[in-house]
Scaffold this motif. Structure first.
Motif, PDB file in Angstrom:
ATOM      1  N   LEU A 112       0.877  -1.172   0.000  1.00 18.14           N
ATOM      2  CA  LEU A 112       0.000   0.000   0.000  1.00 18.14           C
ATOM      3  C   LEU A 112       0.908   1.214   0.000  1.00 18.14           C
ATOM      4  N   ALA A 113       0.501   2.263  -0.714  1.00 21.68           N
ATOM      5  CA  ALA A 113       1.396   3.412  -0.808  1.00 21.68           C
ATOM      6  C   ALA A 113       0.601   4.675  -1.046  1.00 21.68           C
ATOM      7  N   ALA A 114       1.220   5.806  -0.714  1.00 21.26           N
ATOM      8  CA  ALA A 114       0.575   7.104  -0.963  1.00 21.26           C
ATOM      9  C   ALA A 114       1.656   8.098  -1.357  1.00 21.26           C
ATOM     10  N   SER A 115       1.222   9.166  -2.017  1.00 18.64           N
ATOM     11  CA  SER A 115       2.150  10.246  -2.343  1.00 18.64           C
ATOM     12  C   SER A 115       1.499  11.568  -1.948  1.00 18.64           C
ATOM     13  N   ASP A 116       2.283  12.644  -1.979  1.00 22.39           N
ATOM     14  CA  ASP A 116       1.747  13.906  -1.448  1.00 22.39           C
ATOM     15  C   ASP A 116       1.257  14.833  -2.560  1.00 22.39           C
ATOM     16  N   GLY A 117       0.941  16.075  -2.196  1.00 18.24           N
ATOM     17  CA  GLY A 117       0.353  17.042  -3.122  1.00 18.24           C
ATOM     18  C   GLY A 117       1.129  17.164  -4.415  1.00 18.24           C
ATOM     19  N   ASP A 118       2.446  17.295  -4.336  1.00 18.10           N
ATOM     20  CA  ASP A 118       3.246  17.526  -5.547  1.00 18.10           C
ATOM     21  C   ASP A 118       4.008  16.283  -6.014  1.00 18.10           C
ATOM     22  N   GLY A 119       3.726  15.146  -5.388  1.00 24.06           N
ATOM     23  CA  GLY A 119       4.232  13.878  -5.924  1.00 24.06           C
ATOM     24  C   GLY A 119       5.675  13.560  -5.605  1.00 24.06           C
ATOM     25  N   ASP A 120       6.273  14.247  -4.624  1.00 27.46           N
ATOM     26  CA  ASP A 120       7.669  13.888  -4.348  1.00 27.46           C
ATOM     27  C   ASP A 120       7.826  13.021  -3.100  1.00 27.46           C
ATOM     28  N   ARG A 121       6.828  13.008  -2.221  1.00 27.82           N
ATOM     29  CA  ARG A 121       6.944  12.163  -1.020  1.00 27.82           C
ATOM     30  C   ARG A 121       6.294  10.802  -1.252  1.00 27.82           C
ATOM     31  N   ILE A 125       5.282   3.955   2.295  1.00 28.02           N
ATOM     32  CA  ILE A 125       5.214   2.543   1.920  1.00 28.02           C
ATOM     33  C   ILE A 125       4.658   1.771   3.116  1.00 28.02           C
ATOM     34  N   VAL A 126       3.617   0.978   2.847  1.00 25.31           N
ATOM     35  CA  VAL A 126       2.991   0.181   3.910  1.00 25.31           C
ATOM     36  C   VAL A 126       2.920  -1.269   3.431  1.00 25.31           C
ATOM     37  N   VAL A 127       3.196  -2.197   4.319  1.00 25.97           N
ATOM     38  CA  VAL A 127       3.048  -3.621   3.989  1.00 25.97           C
ATOM     39  C   VAL A 127       2.046  -4.197   4.993  1.00 25.97           C
ATOM     40  N   PRO A 128       1.528  -5.389   4.774  1.00 20.02           N
ATOM     41  CA  PRO A 128       0.492  -5.892   5.688  1.00 20.02           C
ATOM     42  C   PRO A 128       0.924  -5.784   7.159  1.00 20.02           C
ATOM     43  N   GLY A 129       0.132  -5.057   7.915  1.00 19.86           N
ATOM     44  CA  GLY A 129       0.396  -4.968   9.354  1.00 19.86           C
ATOM     45  C   GLY A 129       1.266  -3.810   9.793  1.00 19.86           C
ATOM     46  N   GLN A 130       2.005  -3.201   8.892  1.00 21.34           N
ATOM     47  CA  GLN A 130       2.882  -2.117   9.361  1.00 21.34           C
ATOM     48  C   GLN A 130       3.346  -1.170   8.261  1.00 21.34           C
ATOM     49  N   MET A 131       3.626   0.080   8.694  1.00 22.55           N
ATOM     50  CA  MET A 131       4.244   1.043   7.792  1.00 22.55           C
ATOM     51  C   MET A 131       5.751   0.787   7.778  1.00 22.55           C
ATOM     52  N   VAL A 132       6.366   0.963   6.623  1.00 20.39           N
ATOM     53  CA  VAL A 132       7.825   0.866   6.559  1.00 20.39           C
ATOM     54  C   VAL A 132       8.365   2.262   6.861  1.00 20.39           C
ATOM     55  N   SER A 133       9.190   2.366   7.903  1.00 23.39           N
ATOM     56  CA  SER A 133       9.756   3.680   8.212  1.00 23.39           C
ATOM     57  C   SER A 133      10.544   4.157   6.991  1.00 23.39           C
ATOM     58  N   PRO A 134      10.400   5.458   6.618  1.00 22.10           N
ATOM     59  CA  PRO A 134      11.152   5.957   5.461  1.00 22.10           C
ATOM     60  C   PRO A 134      12.661   5.733   5.616  1.00 22.10           C
ATOM     61  N   CYS A 135      13.123   5.705   6.867  1.00 22.82           N
ATOM     62  CA  CYS A 135      14.559   5.478   7.103  1.00 22.82           C
ATOM     63  C   CYS A 135      14.929   4.040   6.747  1.00 22.82           C
ATOM     64  N   ASP A 136      14.057   3.093   7.130  1.00 17.89           N
ATOM     65  CA  ASP A 136      14.298   1.690   6.770  1.00 17.89           C
ATOM     66  C   ASP A 136      14.160   1.505   5.263  1.00 17.89           C
ATOM     67  N   SER A 137      13.195   2.212   4.683  1.00 17.95           N
ATOM     68  CA  SER A 137      12.997   2.074   3.238  1.00 17.95           C
ATOM     69  C   SER A 137      14.274   2.450   2.498  1.00 17.95           C
TER      70      SER A 137
END
Ligand code: G16
Length: 554
Positions: A284-293, A296-308
């Motif tokens: 599962l994923a989302a992006s922001d208003g201007d598309g640069d952020r 990332i989410v996987v079943p049960g948890q968000m992936v920390s951007p630092c881990d990503s």
């Protein structure tokens, strides 16, 4: 470029308008961001654009790119920029159809078309609409945000401005691709998606991802009514056959549907709840208003951007566009040190830069790094000079499709190899900016007393105010946040946000390192609570602001 559709030169006169300078046009972390009400004051936008042109050294014939995230005031601002560019002798403007370009697509267009730079109209993840925020960034020829020396010049010039020059032009029709000429100025309206989509297809294995999706690999993407809707429709639905119902909020709206288009667990809670349910999509994923952020989410948890960031570094060679791996990596200072551990193992350099994407660009230009990222849901590579939301989602999708592993398997095997850096950011919104500044300066002054204020189980390794020495242009950036590092691998970082438009937000970044595999599946809230309390105590947040809890935990 196609031949002009409107050959008849649109003649125009140039008007010189006397005005008083505004003293508040100082760009922040990513351009000038203000309330729409501020930007729409008489002469406000015009004086800032004039100040930008006075600071640029445009050679004759140079092209400029213009586009934005479609938020309220986008169209008005574009017509004004066209008219001021015309008055300053610009010869060629390249504009996204309907005035739209995501931030990474604009960066790509500047680079592909050899433009001198471009205006990107966005306040990123900040809310939009008549009562919301607007923003203007100027990006230079490498596609990256203007360096501090240039944004300082914008501010200096705007502070002493007494007059601006503007062409008297009718509004240009932005809705049709094609070319119009006005007094020798070529105005070219282009498809905002195609060049960018071609770039992404050159990096990722689209056949493998399409096969994966046809065979049941599921992705759900939330465009949050921001600009990525138009890119996601072409790329995910058109090229990868993603079922339409997996694309949420894909129609860009000037006010983002009243929402806060920031891909994080607080502002995109539906994705998190879907991931916690028994029928969670694989990704599962989302992006922001201007598309640069990206989130990332996987079943049960968000992936920390630092881990990503760390996981993308560790797995880069599995992706066609990065098959030789990355030359190096950079992370912003508050971002956790998860990527450092991977870089050390791979034997590639890891740079620590201040918050703000522009600090990565020199390292990308010299080839010292191929990958970079920030805790604030930004990840990107040397393919453009901005962070890139769609790119990050495709990277993860490609990884799942190529390896056949689930997101959780990828996370767990990564942590078992490198250890887990639990990470969270506590945001304290402080309405009184003076109170926030006071808190921060007293914290800074008392840094040397930190060691004596710690509990018995914490030993201080480092306490400083972060200064960055750019290894490429040798510029020095001071006061980039306060760092406390401890011998057990944990860290606390304090910083004042540079993207807000009212009040102040104190960001407190928390990291706790855990090597023991048996402790890799704990709740980050629980793990980080003690260090969060320590951070609040050291900064005396409650006494100085009245806030007993963070306003948001991200
Ligand atoms: C902007 C910058 C990012 C930076 C973020 C930090 O993001 O482009 O590089 O990490 O701001 O924001 P703050 O100063 O509020 O912590 P964006 O997506 O708003 O352009």
């Amino acid at each position: 470029m196609s031949s002009p559709d409107n050959q008849a030169d649109l003649p125009f006169r140039i008007r010189h308008v006397d005005c008083a300078a505004f003293g508040d046009q100082k760009p922040g972390t990513a351009g000038l961001r203000k309330k729409v009400a501020v930007f729409s004051q008489a002469h406000y936008l015009e004086t800032y654009i004039q100040a930008v042109f006075e600071s640029l050294d445009l050679t004759s014939g140079s092209a400029l790119v213009i586009g934005g995230d479609g938020r309220y005031y986008n169209d008005t601002a574009i017509q004004t920029i066209i008219a001021i560019a015309a008055a300053h002798g610009v010869r060629h403007l390249i504009i996204g159809r309907n005035g739209l370009l995501s931030t990474p697509a604009a960066s790509n267009l500047i680079r592909q078309r050899g433009a001198a730079g471009g205006f990107i109209l966005t306040a990123s993840h900040n809310p939009g609409g008549p009562d919301g925020d607007f923003g203007i960034k100027y990006n230079i020829a490498n596609g990256g945000q203007a360096p501090e020396s240039l944004t300082d010049a914008f501010f200096t010039n705007s502070s002493k401005l007494r007059r601006y020059s503007i062409a008297e032009l009718p509004d240009i029709d932005l809705s049709k691709e094609g070319v119009t000429v006005a007094n020798g100025l070529t105005i070219e309206i282009v498809d905002p998606v195609s060049d960018y989509s071609t770039l992404l297809q050159s990096l990722f294995d689209f056949d493998c991802m399409r096969d994966g999706i046809r065979n049941g690999l599921s992705l759900r993407f939330d465009a949050m009514h921001g600009i990525t809707g138009i890119y996601a429709s072409t790329i995910f639905s058109g090229l990868l056959d993603l079922p339409a119902e997996q694309l949420l909020n894909a129609v860009p709206l000037p006010d983002f549907g009243g929402g806060h288009p920031d891909p994080n667990p607080v502002d995109a809670p539906e994705l998190i709840s879907a991931a916690l349910g028994s029928a969670s999509p694989d990704l599962l994923a989302a992006s922001d208003g201007d598309g640069d952020r990206n989130m990332i989410v996987v079943p049960g948890q968000m992936v920390s951007p630092c881990d990503s960031l760390a996981i993308l570094l560790a797995n880069a060679a599995r992706i066609p566009g990065y098959k030789d791996g990355m030359a190096g990596v950079a992370r912003s200072m508050p971002t956790s040190q998860a990527a450092d551990r991977v870089a050390a193992k791979l034997g590639v350099p890891c740079y620590e830069t201040p918050t703000g994407w522009r600090f990565f660009c020199n390292l990308l230009d010299t080839g010292d790094i191929g990958l970079c990222g920030e805790e604030s849901f930004g990840t990107g590579s040397d393919h453009v000079r901005e962070k890139d939301g769609m790119w990050a989602v495709l990277f993860w999708l490609n990884l799942l499709a190529t390896t056949g592993k689930s997101g959780n398997e990828i996370l767990e095997s990564h942590w078992s190899e490198f250890g887990r850096d639990y990470y969270q950011r506590y945001d304290y919104f402080i309405a009184d900016t003076d109170a926030a500044a006071g808190l921060f300066s007293s914290l800074k002054q008392n840094l040397d007393k930190t060691g004596s204020r710690l509990p018995a189980d914490k030993t201080l390794q480092l306490a400083d105010s972060f200064t960055y020495h750019d290894p490429v242009d040798h510029s020095i950036s001071e006061n980039q946040g306060l760092r406390l590092a401890f011998e057990d691998g944990s860290r606390i970082v304090y910083r004042l946000s540079g993207t807000g438009t009212s009040g102040a937000t104190l960001r407190v970044y928390l990291q706790h390192y855990e090597q023991d595999m048996k402790r890799h599946a704990l709740d980050p809230h629980e793990v980080l609570k003690p260090i969060g309390e320590l951070a609040a105590g050291l900064a005396d947040i409650e006494r100085l602001t009245g806030l007993s809890q963070p306003t948001a935990v991200i």
